[in-house]
Design a protein around this motif. Structure first.
Motif, PDB file in Angstrom:
ATOM      1  N   ASP A 391      48.840  36.453  41.790  1.00 14.82           N
ATOM      2  CA  ASP A 391      47.687  35.682  42.283  1.00 14.82           C
ATOM      3  C   ASP A 391      46.409  36.510  42.238  1.00 14.82           C
ATOM      4  O   ASP A 391      45.350  36.014  41.847  1.00 14.82           O
ATOM      5  CB  ASP A 391      47.955  35.197  43.711  1.00 14.82           C
ATOM      6  CG  ASP A 391      48.989  34.084  43.769  1.00 14.82           C
ATOM      7  OD1 ASP A 391      49.224  33.451  42.715  1.00 14.82           O
ATOM      8  OD2 ASP A 391      49.558  33.850  44.855  1.00 14.82           O
ATOM      9  N   SER A 395      43.383  35.670  39.745  1.00 14.27           N
ATOM     10  CA  SER A 395      42.097  35.343  40.366  1.00 14.27           C
ATOM     11  C   SER A 395      40.972  36.169  39.751  1.00 14.27           C
ATOM     12  O   SER A 395      39.875  35.659  39.475  1.00 14.27           O
ATOM     13  CB  SER A 395      42.175  35.582  41.874  1.00 14.27           C
ATOM     14  OG  SER A 395      40.923  35.363  42.491  1.00 14.27           O
ATOM     15  N   THR A 434      46.423  29.118  39.062  1.00  9.91           N
ATOM     16  CA  THR A 434      47.594  29.346  39.906  1.00  9.91           C
ATOM     17  C   THR A 434      48.759  29.783  39.035  1.00  9.91           C
ATOM     18  O   THR A 434      48.865  29.385  37.877  1.00  9.91           O
ATOM     19  CB  THR A 434      48.000  28.064  40.672  1.00  9.91           C
ATOM     20  OG1 THR A 434      48.254  27.010  39.747  1.00  9.91           O
ATOM     21  CG2 THR A 434      46.905  27.654  41.644  1.00  9.91           C
TER      22      THR A 434
END
Length: 479
Positions: A391, A395, A434
């Motif tokens: 993640d 990101s 995601t």
């Protein structure tokens, strides 16, 4: 004595070193397994993106290839060097290609204009300035579309049908959809027959008009209000009308052939980027000359979707290799140090008749036992660790991609072979932000093979060097 018993006594008798070795293997296996999990998740996301977005292939005339093929001497006036009818991309041909099983969808358009008539006048809430010649812009903008719902304004809700129906692949060539302000000004309703002026260019260069019959099949409303100042009629949203590609051909003053009207370009959305070869085969089977009408791929949407997650997977792959190499080196150094400390033990065993390969196997069993325990612990916690790390990495990549896009601004997309002509057919997409980490038996098998491989290399390489000596040299010589 059995080498497995000796290995067990060694591991139990030196718990500190055993725990240290298990801990080191745990760190290595956790990082390696996390890398494998991130790679697997990225591959699944990329595969899903292929089916959800696909890749757009565009077909249009390559003028240079057309002229290089020795064509271009079949102009309507018979003059050499003129572009002939064989340079037209026909709607009927494209419809055949659209039947290919590898396509998720297809579309084609044709730009055109229509001159007003006494029956259908332009909507001009603000008259043109006195003395200004507006002859060149006093037209309806007539777009020939295969499906009205594919037009950007209708797709995003800026325009919607308020009466009748829109243009579909089954619509006839004389169907037209007009904006409600034009309909009110001219007292038109769905089903009315109207005449629009087609623009004809004569061989001698003169421009003329020809009244062409149409039927109003739909009336739509555009949410853009009338401007408070004069704008050219062609730029006013109210003067945008929609016809079929065949209808746009009729507004060029051309007769329809057996293959229908002409179109500027066609776009084909592939279910899978790997199916481009199959699409080319289907296009050639339909009768397309791919030298003159090549298929150019624009995978901008697909790259936008999977770009950040693929970079995350690449980073994870690099991490796996670095950790594997570094772990092998570190474990090899630790194993070599342990063997030096156990020179006396090995010398005594060898002098008692124990074989060298069994001594090496004992060391290998000790290291493998630690590795197996570490792999089990890593399998229990790596999914959560990989999810958090994935993640964070994703990101950062998504943020970087968005910043890069913002810095580039709304410039021309160089990956679009149409130069932006078909931008309406490829709506903007957001990158995948995601990552779904799932632990599977294949991932555990992969990290197990990697961990055991590291254990074997880290034991055998330094072990061979030490065990080259005979028992006397091992017992009498120092380190």
């Amino acid at each position: 004595m059995n080498l497995f018993k000796r290995a067990w006594w060694r591991l139990r008798g030196h718990l500190g070193k055993t725990v240290m070795l298990i801990g080191l293997f745990f760190v290595i296996c956790t990082l390696v397994l996390s890398g494998f999990l991130i790679q697997s998740a990225a591959a699944r996301a990329a595969e899903s993106a292929k089916s959800s977005v696909g890749v757009v292939a565009t077909m249009q005339l390559d003028l240079n290839a057309y002229l290089a093929a020795g064509k271009g001497s079949g102009g309507d006036d018979g003059q050499p060097g003129m572009i002939g009818a064989d340079a037209d991309l026909r709607r009927g041909l494209v419809d055949k290609i659209c039947e290919s099983s590898v396509l998720a969808g297809c579309n084609y358009t044709k730009d055109g204009v229509a001159a007003p008539t006494d029956q259908v006048e332009l909507h001009q809430p603000v008259p043109s300035p006195s003395g200004q010649d507006t002859t060149a812009v006093d037209f309806f903008k007539a777009d020939g579309v295969r499906h009205l719902n594919s037009v950007k304004d209708f797709r995003n809700g800026d325009s919607k049908i308020v009466s009748g129906s829109g243009i579909t692949p089954d619509s006839k060539s004389d169907m037209v959809v007009i904006e409600e302000r034009v309909a009110k000004d001219n007292h038109l309703e769905v089903g009315d027959k109207v005449k629009l002026n087609a623009n004809i260019q004569h061989p001698d260069g003169r421009l003329g008009t020809k009244e062409t019959d149409f039927v109003v099949v739909g009336i739509y409303k555009n949410s853009t209000a009338d401007p408070g100042t004069y704008v050219p009629p062609m730029q006013a949203p109210s003067n945008q009308i929609y016809v079929t590609p065949d209808g746009a051909t009729r507004l060029d003053g051309k007769e329809l052939s057996a293959d229908g009207g002409t179109i500027q370009s066609a776009t084909f959305t592939l279910r899978n980027p790997d199916d481009l070869g199959r699409l080319k085969e289907d296009a050639e089977s339909a009768g397309a000359d791919l030298n003159i009408f090549p298929l150019s791929v624009n995978d901008r949407q697909y790259k936008t979707l999977v770009g950040p997650i693929n970079k995350t997977a690449d980073f994870a792959s690099l991490t796996v290799w670095l950790v594997a190499v570094a772990g092998t080196v570190i474990l090899a150094l630790i194993t070599a140090s342990n063997m030096r400390e156990r020179r006396k033990e090995m010398g005594i065993l060898l002098s008692l008749g124990e074989k060298k390969r069994k001594l090496l196997c004992q060391h290998l069993v000790e290291v493998v036992a630690c590795a197996v325990l570490a792999i089990g612990f890593a399998a229990a916690g790596s999914q959560f660790i990989a999810q958090g790390v994935g993640d964070q990495l994703l990101s950062g990549q998504v943020s970087s991609a968005r910043d890069s896009t913002a810095d580039q601004g709304p410039g021309q997309d160089l990956t679009d072979p149409t130069g932006g002509a078909n931008k309406e057919d490829t709506p903007e997409v957001e990158p995948i932000d995601t990552i779904d980490i799932k632990l599977g038996a294949g991932d555990i098998g992969a990290v197990g093979a990697t961990g055991l491989g590291i254990a074997a290399l880290a034991t055998i390489v330094p072990g061979i060097r030490v065990l080259r000596l005979n028992p006397r040299d091992i017992l009498t010589k120092g380190d």
